[in-house]
Design an enzyme around this catalytic site. Structure first.
Site, PDB file in Angstrom:
ATOM      1  NE  ARG A   1      -5.719  55.911 -63.438  1.00 58.57           N
ATOM      2  CZ  ARG A   1      -5.151  57.024 -63.841  1.00 58.57           C
ATOM      3  NH1 ARG A   1      -4.104  57.480 -63.228  1.00 58.57           N
ATOM      4  NH2 ARG A   1      -5.636  57.694 -64.860  1.00 58.57           N
TER       5      ARG A   1
ATOM      6  CE  LYS B   1     -12.036  38.438 -87.055  1.00 56.12           C
ATOM      7  NZ  LYS B   1     -11.476  37.063 -87.014  1.00 56.12           N
TER       8      LYS B   1
ATOM      9  NE  ARG C   1     -12.766  50.184 -66.810  1.00 55.17           N
ATOM     10  CZ  ARG C   1     -12.038  51.199 -66.352  1.00 55.17           C
ATOM     11  NH1 ARG C   1     -11.511  52.078 -67.183  1.00 55.17           N
ATOM     12  NH2 ARG C   1     -11.832  51.354 -65.059  1.00 55.17           N
TER      13      ARG C   1
ATOM     14  CG  HIS D   1     -14.317  51.254 -60.817  1.00 56.21           C
ATOM     15  ND1 HIS D   1     -13.566  50.114 -60.681  1.00 56.21           N
ATOM     16  CD2 HIS D   1     -13.544  52.133 -61.507  1.00 56.21           C
ATOM     17  CE1 HIS D   1     -12.380  50.305 -61.271  1.00 56.21           C
ATOM     18  NE2 HIS D   1     -12.353  51.517 -61.778  1.00 56.21           N
TER      19      HIS D   1
HETATM   20  C1  NCD Z   1     -12.243  55.736 -63.201  1.00 53.82           C
HETATM   21  C2  NCD Z   1     -13.071  54.897 -64.121  1.00 53.82           C
HETATM   22  O1  NCD Z   1     -12.612  54.431 -65.163  1.00 53.82           O
HETATM   23  O2  NCD Z   1     -14.192  54.676 -63.740  1.00 53.82           O
HETATM   24  N1  NCD Z   1     -10.887  55.555 -63.339  1.00 53.82           N
HETATM   25  C3  NCD Z   1     -10.300  54.466 -62.772  1.00 53.82           C
HETATM   26  O3  NCD Z   1     -10.739  53.358 -62.929  1.00 53.82           O
HETATM   27  N2  NCD Z   1      -9.228  54.683 -62.003  1.00 53.82           N
HETATM   28  C4  NCD Z   1     -12.657  57.140 -63.149  1.00 53.82           C
HETATM   29  C5  NCD Z   1     -12.739  57.933 -64.416  1.00 53.82           C
HETATM   30  O4  NCD Z   1     -12.563  57.433 -65.509  1.00 53.82           O
HETATM   31  O5  NCD Z   1     -12.996  59.117 -64.273  1.00 53.82           O
END
Ligand code: NCD
Length: 291
Positions: A49, A77, A99, A127
């Site tokens: 998400r 690559k 990410r 995060h």
């Molecule tokens: C989390 C993540 O990716 O760090 N999810 C998210 O971003 N909503 C938590 C998880 O993956 O458990």
């Protein structure tokens, strides 16, 4: 140039400003505040998400979004991450959301680009936008948050969501209690810790359940997640009729982290968190790009 690499990058006043903006967006919907702006998302690690939340947020602000498909990009690559970043930067984006499975990557990338970098999750590191949307949700539900008690339950040691929340929530005056089996408990003396959720259930205002981060474990810890669930699943039998707010960043391991009944319960705000994720990310993007 401002970046959002971890929650500490924004002071309390900035966060309050973001919440005010997010609330306006929630009440009044779409705007054109980022019209003609370009936002690139590049996710080297899976996302259910966060990626779509950033993209929806950018579009709700009128921005153009280019989402780099990493499996199709030159990273596969052999191009280094830094060359990929420098090349993206050369296209003149107004922000890059990244990410990566390795903690620290967004920070390093911020040295190679001329636009704000937003950390969409780096390994077990941070995060920040998840913590911002979680605090926004708590404030919306409870009003005053100072002095409230939150139990963070599960794989705290490997969770970037926990890291960012522990920092941000305690800065806003919430008391964090860590609830986890010994191998998921971080080494810290700064927070109350327990292995037994029953010990704290009568005193907490909020429970934040976490997913077991199996992808970050070097060896399998539980024979099955059901063993973990026996002690740490948030069930109706555990919560009973207590006035407790239940959060989870998703993706939820159903009946492992939270059981079916509690997921349907009005005290469970998982989908409200997702909704608030869009508005708070709109506010973060708008702040970092427009100032
Ligand atoms: C989390 C993540 O990716 O760090 N999810 C998210 O971003 N909503 C938590 C998880 O993956 O458990």
């Amino acid at each position: 140039m401002k970046h959002l690499i971890n929650s500490r990058d924004f002071d309390i006043q900035t966060i309050e400003g973001i919440f005010k903006k997010a609330k306006t967006f929630k009440e009044s919907g779409f705007t054109n505040l980022l019209k003609d702006r370009l936002i690139i998302t590049i996710f080297f690690e899976n996302s259910t998400r966060t990626k779509s939340s950033f993209e929806v947020a950018a579009k709700r602000l009128g921005a153009t979004v280019v989402s780099l498909d990493v499996s199709q990009s030159s990273s596969s690559k052999g191009e280094t991450l830094f060359d990929t970043a420098a090349n993206l930067d050369a296209m003149g984006p107004d922000a890059i959301v990244v990410r990566h499975k390795n903690a620290g990557v967004p920070k390093i990338l911020s040295n190679y680009v001329n636009c704000p970098i937003i950390n969409g999750g780096d390994g077990a590191g941070a995060h920040p936008t998840q913590a911002i949307l979680d605090l926004f949700t708590i404030k919306e539900e409870l009003g005053k948050v100072k002095g409230k008690k939150i139990a963070i339950v599960g794989d705290i040691k490997n969770s970037r969501v926990a890291n960012s929340n522990v920092e941000l929530l305690s800065r806003f005056g919430l008391e964090v209690i860590m609830v986890a089996p010994p191998h998921f408990m971080p080494k810290t003396k700064n927070f109350r810790q327990t292995h037994d959720i029953n010990e704290i259930i009568d005193e907490v205002d909020i429970i934040m359940s976490l997913r077991t981060q199996t992808e970050r474990h070097s060896n399998q810890i539980y024979a099955s997640l059901k063993d973990y669930a026996k002690d740490f699943c948030i069930t109706k039998e555990l919560v009973k009729d207590r006035n407790i707010l239940l959060l989870h960043p998703g993706p939820v391991h159903r009946n492992i982290d939270i059981d079916d009944d509690m997921l349907k319960d009005p005290r469970c705000k998982v989908l409200e968190q997702v909704k608030n994720g869009v508005f708070t990310r709109m506010a973060v993007l708008e702040y970092l790009i427009n100032g």
